[in-house]
Design an enzyme around this catalytic site. Structure first.
Site, PDB file in Angstrom:
ATOM      1  N   CYS A 331       7.265   8.067   5.342  1.00  0.00           N
ATOM      2  CA  CYS A 331       8.340   8.112   6.210  1.00  0.00           C
ATOM      3  C   CYS A 331       9.381   9.179   5.801  1.00  0.00           C
ATOM      4  CB  CYS A 331       9.133   6.703   6.302  1.00  0.00           C
ATOM      5  SG  CYS A 331       9.888   6.522   7.877  1.00  0.00           S
ATOM      6  N   HIS A 426       4.597   3.012   7.248  1.00  0.00           N
ATOM      7  CA  HIS A 426       4.921   2.078   6.131  1.00  0.00           C
ATOM      8  C   HIS A 426       3.831   0.908   5.909  1.00  0.00           C
ATOM      9  CE1 HIS A 426       8.956   3.267   5.518  1.00  0.00           C
ATOM     10  NE2 HIS A 426       9.257   3.372   6.758  1.00  0.00           N
TER      11      HIS A 426
END
Length: 488
Positions: A331, A426
């Site tokens: 991310c 994630h």
């Protein structure tokens, strides 16, 4: 409503873990249970199946309840953007960013309404609601407009169980001081005390239990021993300690700590790998020459990139990469590896590892997704799943090899056959097959053998329920939940 509120004498005394344990214990008794926290402050969030965003602790607690996570389980989530301002997630959706003063002035009534409506919905769908407070219930400078401790106990009309951490010292003063500072009406809601994180022989604390009960007039329902667990942590106060493996020649994985670190539980699976050591890097001189570096998520990508640049960590990372080091960016950690980052009129030079421009938009992507490892990524094909929470859009300056092929298309990037990877997904390392192959590449480079098959582990939620049941008077606990504030 039927339920219980867990409050603490301070932050990080174990409220979330106790709520999780009670949730699974009740579920194992056959009850339908919902977790609830009215207002959470954390950059470690959880994406529900519907694509809404709640605090990670409530998502984990819903898993312990074997229930689908709902935005009503955490109607308000505050995600700090800097020292003064937080993004407000209300009922799963981002609505605005406010300062602390602005929140208390402009959002209070909206937040209160969302809490009341959420409690009402949970009451209709579940047998019990187990509510978690935040910090301490006696933050006297904030209690006139608080939305997370005794005000919520009043809204739900439930009894309170007070948790104190004996490991940090001062347990008697923290319990007594908390009770003394509560107004009489709220003090009457506290129907039990739990002592948490006890180390040593509990028989040595028998006199302490007797003294607390005699002095406060409130029963101590249990003394919980300090326990190592596999339950994901919620916020930066609970970042795990470095893990030093007892295995000879263990892999050394360094994790860069951003000031606005988020969703850091992406590294949790490595704690279950016997031959892996984990350490956290705050300064350039701590980097060294690890087997791999992980750049985790960040809530403020540009600010954190500038900070690690100022600390010299960027120079150390680039030198490490140029010398053949292995890096995984997740991310925000992926975004800092790109050529440039653009937010409105602001253009920031990135680390330049991937020929990509990161563009930040107002609309956030929040979704659960799954797919497979991309066939030309250099990694073996395997199924992956996880979730995305990000503002950035990646625009390639030249064609890259993606890391994954997900439900919504190609995702991530691979450099040098997988030595450098970047992804917005994630929980990427929670996928065992992918994590094992990534680690085996590191082992091969070191000339190490692959570890044998791991033993099957008991469900960590069941382990927590057993921990609770072995040390707590659960008959008294269930009686308290069923009889509410009238229980004596």
């Amino acid at each position: 409503m039927k339920g219980l509120m867990i409050q603490g004498t301070a932050s990080n005394v174990g409220k979330s873990l106790v709520v999780t344990a009670i949730c699974r214990w009740l579920r194992n008794q056959g009850y339908h249970v919902a977790p609830f926290k009215s207002q959470n402050m954390s950059n470690n969030s959880y994406v529900t199946e519907a694509g809404t965003e709640i605090g990670r602790a409530q998502g984990v607690q819903a898993e312990a309840c074997k229930a689908i996570a709902l935005p009503e389980m955490n109607p308000i989530l505050l995600k700090p953007k800097n020292d003064r301002t937080s993004e407000i997630i209300c009922l799963g959706k981002s609505i605005e960013s406010l300062s602390g003063a602005g929140y208390r002035t402009h959002f209070y009534e909206t937040g209160k309404k969302a809490i009341i409506e959420s409690l009402a919905l949970l009451e209709t769908r579940f047998d019990y609601t187990i509510i978690e407070g935040a910090g301490s219930p006696v933050e006297v400078n904030l209690n006139d407009r608080e939305l997370v401790n005794m005000a919520v106990a009043d809204m739900a009309d439930v009894p309170v169980l007070l948790v104190a951490d004996i490991d940090r010292g001062g347990v008697f003063a923290s319990v007594v001081g908390t009770l003394k500072l509560l107004p009489e009406a709220h003090r009457k809601r506290v129907k039990g005390i739990l002592i948490n994180k006890f180390r040593g022989d509990p028989e040595l604390f028998t006199d302490g239990v007797d003294w607390l009960e005699d002095y406060t007039g409130i029963p101590v329902l249990g003394v919980l021993p300090y326990t190592a667990h596999e339950i994901e942590a919620e916020d930066s106060l609970a970042i795990r300690e470095d893990k030093v493996s007892s295995v000879d020649n263990a892999l050394d994985i360094a994790v860069i700590v951003f000031p606005y670190l988020s969703n850091f539980t992406d590294v949790d699976p490595f704690y279950q790998e016997e031959d892996v050591s984990i350490r956290y890097v705050y300064r350039k001189e701590e980097l060294g020459t690890p087997d791999a570096v992980i750049l985790p998520g960040t809530r403020s990508t540009i600010e954190d990139l500038e900070e690690i640049r100022n600390r010299g960590i960027e120079d150390g990372l680039l030198d490490y990469i140029h010398k053949g080091g292995t890096v995984a960016g997740v991310c925000g950690g992926y975004q800092v590896l790109t050529n440039q980052l653009i937010e409105g009129d602001k253009v920031i030079r990135g680390m330049g590892v991937f020929p990509v421009t990161t563009l930040f938009h107002e609309v956030k992507t929040t979704q659960r997704t799954k797919g497979v490892v991309y066939s030309r990524s250099g990694f073996q094909s395997s199924v992956v799943e996880g979730y995305e929470i990000h503002l950035g859009e990646m625009r390639e300056e030249k064609k890259l090899i993606p890391l994954f092929l997900l439900e919504n298309g190609e995702e991530g990037a691979v450099f040098d056959g997988g030595r450098i990877i970047g992804t917005h997904l994630h929980h990427v390392f929670h996928n065992k097959d992918f994590r094992t192959e990534w680690l085996n590449r590191l082992r091969l480079r070191r000339g190490l053998s692959k570890p044998g098959a791991a033993l099957l582990r008991k469900d960590p939620y069941d382990q927590l329920a057993e921990w609770l049941e072995s040390e707590v008077d659960t008959d008294a606990l269930l009686n308290l939940i069923n009889n509410g504030v009238r229980a004596e």
